[in-house]
Design a protein around this motif. Structure first.
Motif, short mmCIF file in Angstrom:
data_model
loop_
_atom_site.label_atom_id
_atom_site.label_comp_id
_atom_site.label_asym_id
_atom_site.label_seq_id
_atom_site.Cartn_x
_atom_site.Cartn_y
_atom_site.Cartn_z
N MET A 155 -3.21 1.34 -3.37
CA MET A 155 -3.00 0.01 -2.81
C MET A 155 -4.36 -0.54 -2.40
O MET A 155 -5.21 0.21 -1.91
N ILE A 156 -4.52 -1.84 -2.60
CA ILE A 156 -5.78 -2.49 -2.25
C ILE A 156 -5.52 -3.80 -1.51
O ILE A 156 -4.44 -4.39 -1.63
N CYS A 157 -6.52 -4.25 -0.76
CA CYS A 157 -6.45 -5.57 -0.15
C CYS A 157 -6.96 -6.58 -1.18
O CYS A 157 -7.48 -6.20 -2.24
N ASP A 158 -6.82 -7.87 -0.88
CA ASP A 158 -7.27 -8.91 -1.81
C ASP A 158 -8.76 -8.83 -2.12
O ASP A 158 -9.21 -9.34 -3.14
N VAL A 182 -6.53 1.07 0.53
CA VAL A 182 -5.61 1.46 1.59
C VAL A 182 -5.44 2.98 1.57
O VAL A 182 -5.16 3.56 0.51
N ASP A 183 -5.60 3.62 2.74
CA ASP A 183 -5.35 5.06 2.85
C ASP A 183 -3.83 5.27 2.82
O ASP A 183 -3.11 4.70 3.62
N ILE A 184 -3.37 6.08 1.88
CA ILE A 184 -1.94 6.32 1.72
C ILE A 184 -1.51 7.44 2.66
O ILE A 184 -2.14 8.49 2.74
N GLY A 185 -0.42 7.20 3.35
CA GLY A 185 0.16 8.22 4.21
C GLY A 185 1.63 8.36 3.88
O GLY A 185 2.24 7.46 3.31
N PHE A 186 2.22 9.49 4.22
CA PHE A 186 3.64 9.71 3.94
C PHE A 186 4.27 10.40 5.13
O PHE A 186 3.59 11.10 5.88
N THR A 187 5.56 10.15 5.31
CA THR A 187 6.24 10.72 6.48
C THR A 187 7.45 11.58 6.14
O THR A 187 8.04 12.17 7.03
N GLN A 188 7.82 11.64 4.87
CA GLN A 188 8.93 12.51 4.50
C GLN A 188 8.44 13.51 3.46
O GLN A 188 7.56 13.22 2.67
N THR A 189 9.03 14.71 3.49
CA THR A 189 8.63 15.77 2.55
C THR A 189 9.80 16.33 1.76
O THR A 189 9.64 17.28 1.02
N GLY A 236 -17.71 -15.75 10.99
CA GLY A 236 -16.46 -15.26 11.54
C GLY A 236 -15.56 -14.49 10.60
O GLY A 236 -14.39 -14.28 10.90
N LEU A 237 -16.08 -14.06 9.45
CA LEU A 237 -15.27 -13.24 8.54
C LEU A 237 -15.29 -11.79 8.98
O LEU A 237 -16.35 -11.23 9.23
N ARG A 238 -14.12 -11.22 9.03
CA ARG A 238 -14.03 -9.79 9.37
C ARG A 238 -13.32 -9.08 8.24
O ARG A 238 -12.43 -9.65 7.60
N PRO A 239 -13.69 -7.83 7.99
CA PRO A 239 -13.06 -7.10 6.89
C PRO A 239 -11.62 -6.72 7.20
O PRO A 239 -11.20 -6.69 8.36
N CYS A 240 -10.88 -6.42 6.15
CA CYS A 240 -9.54 -5.86 6.32
C CYS A 240 -9.70 -4.42 6.78
O CYS A 240 -10.39 -3.63 6.13
N TYR A 253 -2.26 -7.20 0.93
CA TYR A 253 -2.46 -5.92 0.24
C TYR A 253 -1.33 -5.77 -0.76
O TYR A 253 -0.26 -6.37 -0.61
N LYS A 254 -1.58 -4.98 -1.81
CA LYS A 254 -0.59 -4.80 -2.86
C LYS A 254 -0.80 -3.45 -3.55
O LYS A 254 -1.85 -2.82 -3.40
N VAL A 255 0.17 -3.06 -4.34
CA VAL A 255 0.12 -1.82 -5.12
C VAL A 255 -0.54 -2.12 -6.47
O VAL A 255 -0.19 -3.08 -7.14
N THR A 256 -1.48 -1.27 -6.87
CA THR A 256 -2.06 -1.39 -8.20
C THR A 256 -1.65 -0.22 -9.09
O THR A 256 -1.76 -0.31 -10.31
N ASN A 257 -1.18 0.87 -8.48
CA ASN A 257 -0.71 2.03 -9.24
C ASN A 257 0.32 2.75 -8.38
O ASN A 257 0.01 3.12 -7.25
N PRO A 258 1.54 2.97 -8.87
CA PRO A 258 2.57 3.61 -8.06
C PRO A 258 2.37 5.11 -7.84
O PRO A 258 3.04 5.71 -7.01
#
Length: 114
Positions: free
Chosen positions: A10-13, A18-25, A56-60, A100-105
């Motif tokens: 996942m990436i921002c515009d 985006v750091d991927i995290g998961f909560t179920q195993t 005044g621009l700040r990063p994502c 932000y959006k998905v570029t690869n599932p």
């Protein structure tokens, strides 16, 4: 629409990652955990180049709430599965406009209807 796994991208515009995290195993695809509701939210974004303090621009830096992309049909432990249509806003500037959006599932085997 494909399910997301921990190998998703996942990436921002601005193309910060985006750091991927998961909560179920419990459920995996090819040995990789499937993402469920709220996994993409509140995640760190690295490498966003949208920086210019003078104007005044700040990063994502963080993903906000998912706007769309959770399955209405498929759930794991009561939580909707994340689909490759997941997207939402970041905390970057200008506020309320940077997505932000998905570029690869992260996998190419399992699909589900929205």
């Amino acid at each position: 629409m494909r399910w997301l796994t921990r190998d998703a991208t996942m990436i921002c515009d601005h193309v910060g990652h985006v750091d991927i995290g998961f909560t179920q195993t419990l459920v995996r695809i090819q040995g990789r955990e499937v993402l469920v509701a709220t996994d993409p939210e509140g995640r760190r974004i690295a490498g966003c180049p949208n920086v210019n303090p003078v104007i005044g621009l700040r990063p994502c830096l963080t993903t906000l709430k998912v706007a769309e992309g959770y399955s209405a049909l498929v759930r794991i432990e009561g939580r909707p599965v994340c689909l490759d249509t997941v997207h939402g806003l970041t905390d970057g500037s200008p506020p309320g406009t940077v997505a932000y959006k998905v570029t690869n599932p992260g996998q190419a085997l399992v699909e589900a209807a929205a």
